[in-house]
Design a protein around this motif. Structure first.
Motif, mmCIF file in Angstrom:
data_model
loop_
_atom_site.group_PDB
_atom_site.id
_atom_site.type_symbol
_atom_site.label_atom_id
_atom_site.label_comp_id
_atom_site.label_asym_id
_atom_site.label_seq_id
_atom_site.Cartn_x
_atom_site.Cartn_y
_atom_site.Cartn_z
ATOM 1 N N GLU A 6 64.953 -18.334 -2.761
ATOM 2 C CA GLU A 6 64.013 -19.370 -2.325
ATOM 3 C C GLU A 6 63.554 -19.433 -1.028
ATOM 4 O OE1 GLU A 6 66.939 -19.788 -5.716
ATOM 5 O OE2 GLU A 6 66.993 -19.196 -3.671
ATOM 6 N N SER A 7 62.506 -20.235 -0.862
ATOM 7 C CA SER A 7 61.963 -20.542 0.315
ATOM 8 C C SER A 7 61.200 -21.825 0.464
ATOM 9 C CB SER A 7 61.227 -19.451 1.234
ATOM 10 O OG SER A 7 60.132 -19.134 0.491
ATOM 11 N N GLY A 8 60.699 -22.533 1.488
ATOM 12 C CA GLY A 8 60.028 -23.601 1.433
ATOM 13 C C GLY A 8 60.540 -25.034 1.503
ATOM 14 N N GLY A 9 61.982 -25.038 1.569
ATOM 15 C CA GLY A 9 62.360 -26.246 1.810
ATOM 16 C C GLY A 9 62.512 -26.771 3.110
ATOM 17 N N ALA A 10 62.503 -28.100 3.314
ATOM 18 C CA ALA A 10 62.169 -28.756 4.728
ATOM 19 C C ALA A 10 62.660 -30.056 4.545
ATOM 20 C CB ALA A 10 60.942 -28.674 5.127
ATOM 21 N N LEU A 11 62.668 -30.923 5.823
ATOM 22 C CA LEU A 11 62.737 -32.256 5.927
ATOM 23 C C LEU A 11 61.527 -32.872 5.650
ATOM 24 C CD1 LEU A 11 64.422 -34.987 6.266
ATOM 25 C CD2 LEU A 11 64.196 -34.301 8.982
ATOM 26 N N VAL A 12 61.116 -33.744 4.658
ATOM 27 C CA VAL A 12 59.854 -34.286 4.810
ATOM 28 C C VAL A 12 59.854 -35.794 4.544
ATOM 29 C CG1 VAL A 12 59.724 -33.741 2.230
ATOM 30 C CG2 VAL A 12 57.849 -34.013 3.586
ATOM 31 N N GLN A 13 58.973 -36.467 4.841
ATOM 32 C CA GLN A 13 58.993 -37.947 4.476
ATOM 33 C C GLN A 13 58.535 -38.217 3.282
ATOM 34 O OE1 GLN A 13 56.347 -39.507 7.590
ATOM 35 N NE2 GLN A 13 57.879 -39.600 9.120
ATOM 36 N N PRO A 14 59.029 -39.264 2.641
ATOM 37 C CA PRO A 14 58.502 -39.873 1.314
ATOM 38 C C PRO A 14 57.063 -39.987 1.246
ATOM 39 C CG PRO A 14 60.369 -41.186 2.279
ATOM 40 C CD PRO A 14 59.879 -40.395 3.393
ATOM 41 N N GLY A 15 56.497 -39.366 0.076
ATOM 42 C CA GLY A 15 55.282 -39.404 -0.063
ATOM 43 C C GLY A 15 54.423 -37.971 0.476
ATOM 44 N N LEU A 81 56.760 -23.784 -6.830
ATOM 45 C CA LEU A 81 56.852 -25.316 -7.209
ATOM 46 C C LEU A 81 56.295 -26.044 -6.207
ATOM 47 C CD1 LEU A 81 58.094 -27.100 -9.532
ATOM 48 C CD2 LEU A 81 60.069 -27.432 -7.907
ATOM 49 N N GLN A 82 55.389 -26.412 -6.509
ATOM 50 C CA GLN A 82 54.461 -27.399 -5.633
ATOM 51 C C GLN A 82 54.933 -28.960 -6.202
ATOM 52 O OE1 GLN A 82 52.071 -27.004 -3.610
ATOM 53 N NE2 GLN A 82 52.285 -28.977 -2.902
ATOM 54 N N MET A 83 55.341 -29.442 -5.010
ATOM 55 C CA MET A 83 56.069 -30.814 -4.941
ATOM 56 C C MET A 83 55.141 -31.764 -4.375
ATOM 57 S SD MET A 83 60.195 -29.907 -5.019
ATOM 58 C CE MET A 83 59.861 -29.512 -3.299
ATOM 59 N N ASN A 84 54.599 -32.615 -4.908
ATOM 60 C CA ASN A 84 53.961 -33.715 -4.446
ATOM 61 C C ASN A 84 54.568 -35.148 -4.625
ATOM 62 O OD1 ASN A 84 51.919 -31.935 -3.798
ATOM 63 N ND2 ASN A 84 50.874 -32.136 -5.724
ATOM 64 N N SER A 85 54.100 -36.132 -3.505
ATOM 65 C CA SER A 85 54.508 -37.559 -3.785
ATOM 66 C C SER A 85 56.182 -37.583 -3.684
ATOM 67 C CB SER A 85 53.940 -38.199 -5.207
ATOM 68 O OG SER A 85 52.580 -38.192 -5.223
ATOM 69 N N LEU A 86 56.614 -36.725 -2.756
ATOM 70 C CA LEU A 86 58.171 -36.786 -2.873
ATOM 71 C C LEU A 86 58.933 -37.997 -2.691
ATOM 72 C CD1 LEU A 86 58.391 -33.314 -1.088
ATOM 73 C CD2 LEU A 86 59.295 -33.910 -3.333
ATOM 74 N N LYS A 87 60.002 -38.066 -3.350
ATOM 75 C CA LYS A 87 60.886 -39.461 -3.223
ATOM 76 C C LYS A 87 62.290 -39.056 -2.596
ATOM 77 C CE LYS A 87 58.646 -41.057 -7.455
ATOM 78 N NZ LYS A 87 58.964 -41.660 -8.577
ATOM 79 N N PRO A 88 62.894 -39.851 -2.143
ATOM 80 C CA PRO A 88 64.124 -39.650 -1.509
ATOM 81 C C PRO A 88 65.291 -39.145 -2.801
ATOM 82 C CG PRO A 88 63.517 -41.766 -0.568
ATOM 83 C CD PRO A 88 62.523 -41.434 -1.598
ATOM 84 N N GLU A 89 64.964 -39.434 -3.758
ATOM 85 C CA GLU A 89 65.625 -39.125 -4.749
ATOM 86 C C GLU A 89 65.492 -37.657 -5.444
ATOM 87 O OE1 GLU A 89 63.881 -41.985 -5.016
ATOM 88 O OE2 GLU A 89 62.981 -42.257 -6.913
ATOM 89 N N ASP A 90 64.413 -37.050 -4.645
ATOM 90 C CA ASP A 90 64.118 -35.616 -4.959
ATOM 91 C C ASP A 90 65.052 -34.734 -4.139
ATOM 92 O OD1 ASP A 90 60.713 -36.450 -5.272
ATOM 93 O OD2 ASP A 90 61.977 -36.001 -6.672
ATOM 94 N N THR A 91 65.656 -35.559 -3.166
ATOM 95 C CA THR A 91 66.654 -34.591 -2.300
ATOM 96 C C THR A 91 67.528 -33.854 -2.962
ATOM 97 O OG1 THR A 91 66.362 -36.039 -0.408
ATOM 98 C CG2 THR A 91 68.145 -34.657 -0.446
#
Length: 121
Positions: A6-15, A81-91
């Motif tokens: 797997e790849s693509g994980g990172a630190l991202v801001q909410p939204g 897996l395209q992930m949009n509108s990320l939330k803290p609970e998606d961590t």
């Protein structure tokens, strides 16, 4: 030897958005359904999405419906897996897994180590 990476994980801001990739070696993914799972700290692993071998069927957990999109490119032996509108609970640690059949149920044959997604401001 079967390997899922797997790849693509990172630190991202909410939204924010991320696209995760799951690449296989020693395994032809096109015959099998693939699931994306995540495990948050201190919580059990949960399946967030799944796609059938032909991509004719997809599944999303209620918590990600409308925000995440699963897709596959069988020619590249890769699932996304395209992930949009990320939330803290998606961590969590996101990992992909291969079902031993073409649909999204039954036992898993293999899974990767995962990629870490952190949603935080």
């Amino acid at each position: 030897q079967v390997q899922l990476v797997e790849s693509g994980g990172a630190l991202v801001q909410p939204g924010g958005s991320l696209r995760l990739s799951c690449a296989a070696s020693g395994y032809t993914l096109s015959y099998y359904a693939i699931g994306w799972f995540r495990q948050a700290p201190g919580k059990e692993s949960e399946r967030v999405s799944c796609i059938s071998s032909s991509a004719s069927s997809t599944y999303y957990a209620d918590s990600v419906k409308g925000r995440f999109t699963i897709s596959r490119d069988n020619a590249k032996n890769t699932v996304y897996l395209q992930m949009n509108s990320l939330k803290p609970e998606d961590t969590g640690n996101y990992y992909c897994a291969v079902y031993n059949m073409d649909r999204c149920y039954g036992p898993l044959d293999a899974w990767g180590q995962g990629t870490l997604v952190t949603v935080s401001s």
